[in-house]
Design a protein around this motif. Structure first.
Motif, PDB file in Angstrom:
ATOM      1  N   TRP A  87     -62.198 -44.358   8.952  1.00 23.11           N
ATOM      2  CA  TRP A  87     -61.768 -44.285   7.763  1.00 23.11           C
ATOM      3  C   TRP A  87     -62.129 -45.670   7.134  1.00 23.11           C
ATOM      4  O   TRP A  87     -61.630 -46.739   7.509  1.00 23.11           O
ATOM      5  N   ASN A  88     -62.751 -46.043   5.994  1.00 24.99           N
ATOM      6  CA  ASN A  88     -62.925 -47.096   5.453  1.00 24.99           C
ATOM      7  C   ASN A  88     -62.580 -47.320   3.915  1.00 24.99           C
ATOM      8  O   ASN A  88     -62.873 -46.196   3.189  1.00 24.99           O
ATOM      9  N   SER A  89     -61.835 -48.597   3.726  1.00 27.50           N
ATOM     10  CA  SER A  89     -61.270 -48.581   2.310  1.00 27.50           C
ATOM     11  C   SER A  89     -62.320 -48.597   1.294  1.00 27.50           C
ATOM     12  O   SER A  89     -63.527 -49.396   1.423  1.00 27.50           O
ATOM     13  N   GLN A  90     -62.110 -48.133   0.157  1.00 26.89           N
ATOM     14  CA  GLN A  90     -63.031 -48.099  -0.840  1.00 26.89           C
ATOM     15  C   GLN A  90     -62.451 -49.122  -2.248  1.00 26.89           C
ATOM     16  O   GLN A  90     -62.940 -49.153  -2.980  1.00 26.89           O
ATOM     17  N   GLY A  91     -61.418 -49.470  -1.817  1.00 24.27           N
ATOM     18  CA  GLY A  91     -60.668 -50.377  -2.696  1.00 24.27           C
ATOM     19  C   GLY A  91     -59.184 -49.770  -3.323  1.00 24.27           C
ATOM     20  O   GLY A  91     -59.056 -48.600  -2.727  1.00 24.27           O
ATOM     21  N   ILE A  92     -58.541 -50.613  -4.073  1.00 22.68           N
ATOM     22  CA  ILE A  92     -57.296 -50.247  -4.556  1.00 22.68           C
ATOM     23  C   ILE A  92     -57.639 -50.083  -6.205  1.00 22.68           C
ATOM     24  O   ILE A  92     -58.300 -51.174  -6.758  1.00 22.68           O
ATOM     25  N   TYR A  93     -57.355 -49.039  -6.712  1.00 24.90           N
ATOM     26  CA  TYR A  93     -57.849 -48.686  -8.239  1.00 24.90           C
ATOM     27  C   TYR A  93     -56.570 -48.493  -8.865  1.00 24.90           C
ATOM     28  O   TYR A  93     -55.776 -47.736  -8.683  1.00 24.90           O
ATOM     29  N   ALA A  94     -56.858 -48.795 -10.274  1.00 24.85           N
ATOM     30  CA  ALA A  94     -55.920 -48.459 -11.307  1.00 24.85           C
ATOM     31  C   ALA A  94     -56.380 -47.359 -12.201  1.00 24.85           C
ATOM     32  O   ALA A  94     -55.926 -46.682 -12.841  1.00 24.85           O
ATOM     33  N   LYS A  95     -57.695 -47.274 -12.006  1.00 20.21           N
ATOM     34  CA  LYS A  95     -58.459 -46.330 -12.786  1.00 20.21           C
ATOM     35  C   LYS A  95     -58.854 -45.080 -12.091  1.00 20.21           C
ATOM     36  O   LYS A  95     -58.343 -44.774 -10.861  1.00 20.21           O
ATOM     37  N   SER A  96     -59.012 -43.855 -12.592  1.00 19.81           N
ATOM     38  CA  SER A  96     -58.928 -42.659 -12.358  1.00 19.81           C
ATOM     39  C   SER A  96     -60.107 -41.932 -11.933  1.00 19.81           C
ATOM     40  O   SER A  96     -60.325 -40.856 -11.267  1.00 19.81           O
ATOM     41  N   ARG A  97     -61.155 -42.624 -12.119  1.00 14.33           N
ATOM     42  CA  ARG A  97     -62.663 -42.043 -11.933  1.00 14.33           C
ATOM     43  C   ARG A  97     -63.465 -43.010 -11.130  1.00 14.33           C
ATOM     44  O   ARG A  97     -63.566 -43.966 -11.643  1.00 14.33           O
ATOM     45  N   ILE A  98     -64.189 -42.578 -10.054  1.00 13.70           N
ATOM     46  CA  ILE A  98     -64.892 -43.666  -9.244  1.00 13.70           C
ATOM     47  C   ILE A  98     -66.047 -42.870  -8.859  1.00 13.70           C
ATOM     48  O   ILE A  98     -66.220 -41.830  -8.504  1.00 13.70           O
ATOM     49  N   GLU A  99     -67.348 -43.357  -9.622  1.00 11.83           N
ATOM     50  CA  GLU A  99     -68.553 -42.990  -9.305  1.00 11.83           C
ATOM     51  C   GLU A  99     -69.246 -43.158  -8.139  1.00 11.83           C
ATOM     52  O   GLU A  99     -69.280 -44.653  -7.954  1.00 11.83           O
ATOM     53  N   TYR A 100     -69.936 -42.537  -7.264  1.00 10.45           N
ATOM     54  CA  TYR A 100     -70.956 -43.088  -6.233  1.00 10.45           C
ATOM     55  C   TYR A 100     -72.161 -42.216  -6.552  1.00 10.45           C
ATOM     56  O   TYR A 100     -72.357 -41.128  -6.858  1.00 10.45           O
ATOM     57  N   LYS A 101     -73.082 -43.300  -6.350  1.00 11.84           N
ATOM     58  CA  LYS A 101     -74.586 -42.853  -6.525  1.00 11.84           C
ATOM     59  C   LYS A 101     -75.517 -43.288  -5.395  1.00 11.84           C
ATOM     60  O   LYS A 101     -75.134 -44.394  -4.714  1.00 11.84           O
ATOM     61  N   GLY A 102     -76.691 -42.973  -5.242  1.00 16.91           N
ATOM     62  CA  GLY A 102     -77.738 -43.209  -4.095  1.00 16.91           C
ATOM     63  C   GLY A 102     -76.985 -43.117  -2.743  1.00 16.91           C
ATOM     64  O   GLY A 102     -77.280 -43.633  -1.661  1.00 16.91           O
ATOM     65  N   GLN A 103     -76.101 -41.981  -2.520  1.00 12.34           N
ATOM     66  CA  GLN A 103     -75.538 -41.689  -1.166  1.00 12.34           C
ATOM     67  C   GLN A 103     -76.519 -40.832  -0.401  1.00 12.34           C
ATOM     68  O   GLN A 103     -77.632 -40.105  -0.892  1.00 12.34           O
TER      69      GLN A 103
END
Length: 224
Positions: free
Chosen positions: A178-194
């Motif tokens: 498991w790798n941390s992706q960060g701590i967010y206040a926002k509710s939508r996180i986009e991933y591209k180029g996976q």
């Protein structure tokens, strides 16, 4: 106006052993913190903090026999390391204020100044540490259909602007994957180029007042 004191940066009451332990903890936390990857020149990076801690151990032991010169070296190194740790803490405080993101103050190795921790009001008294965020994964769309290698993580929160830690894995049964992706206040996180044709897994948990909630149920998506 002075800089708000959001972190505990007074180390004068620490014994040298307690201080060395705290410096190593701060170094370890800094290395893993998602917001602390690019350092200004006045910031002491984790490997340098560890070097300072090692020097303090050496001088502590060397001065134990009463050697006055070694004791003076120890005290000078102690003060130098205190200054480095305090400057790092000031930087973290400024970064949190600049981004208007109090979650940056969490998991740094520094103690929070308790009087600055916001308490829930009667109209917003949700105990986040007893809740888990909701997670949904959606393919990103274009006019011609789903976009290859792109998806969105949608976090449904129990309370507006809650700080949510997101983790990703390709082998959820292996805790070390498991790798941390960060701590967010926002509710939508986009991933591209996976990478295509790869299944990825996500989980999330809340951070509040230095504590964490249980992990949410794991969700997954097969990247197109």
């Amino acid at each position: 106006m002075t800089l708000p004191e959001l972190l505990e940066l007074n180390f004068n009451g620490h014994s040298i052993n307690d201080f060395i332990a705290e410096v190593n903890t701060i170094a370890d936390k800094t290395e893993k913190h998602p917001a602390l990857k690019d350092f200004p020149e006045y910031f002491t990076p984790p490997e340098k903090l560890r070097e300072k801690a090692v020097l303090l151990v050496q001088l502590r032991d060397a001065s134990a026999s009463g050697d006055r010169d070694k004791k003076a070296e120890k005290m000078a190194a102690w003060e130098d390391t205190k200054l480095a740790v305090i400057m790092n803490g000031k930087h973290i405080t400024m970064l949190s204020l600049h981004r208007n993101d109090p979650s940056i103050l969490l998991n740094t190795g520094y103690k929070l100044k308790q009087k600055h921790i916001a308490k829930p009001t009667s109209s917003s008294s949700t105990d986040l540490l007893a809740e888990t965020p909701g997670l949904e994964l959606r393919y990103m769309q274009s006019g011609s259909g789903p976009i290859v290698g792109a998806f969105t993580v949608i976090i449904t929160k129990a309370k507006n602007r809650a700080s949510t830690e997101l983790q990703m894995s390709d082998n959820p049964s292996d805790e070390s994957s498991w790798n941390s992706q960060g701590i967010y206040a926002k509710s939508r996180i986009e991933y591209k180029g996976q990478p295509s044709e790869k299944r990825v897994y996500f989980r999330a948990r809340y951070h509040q007042d230095g504590g964490v909630s249980p992990w949410s149920p794991v969700v997954n998506i097969l990247v197109l």
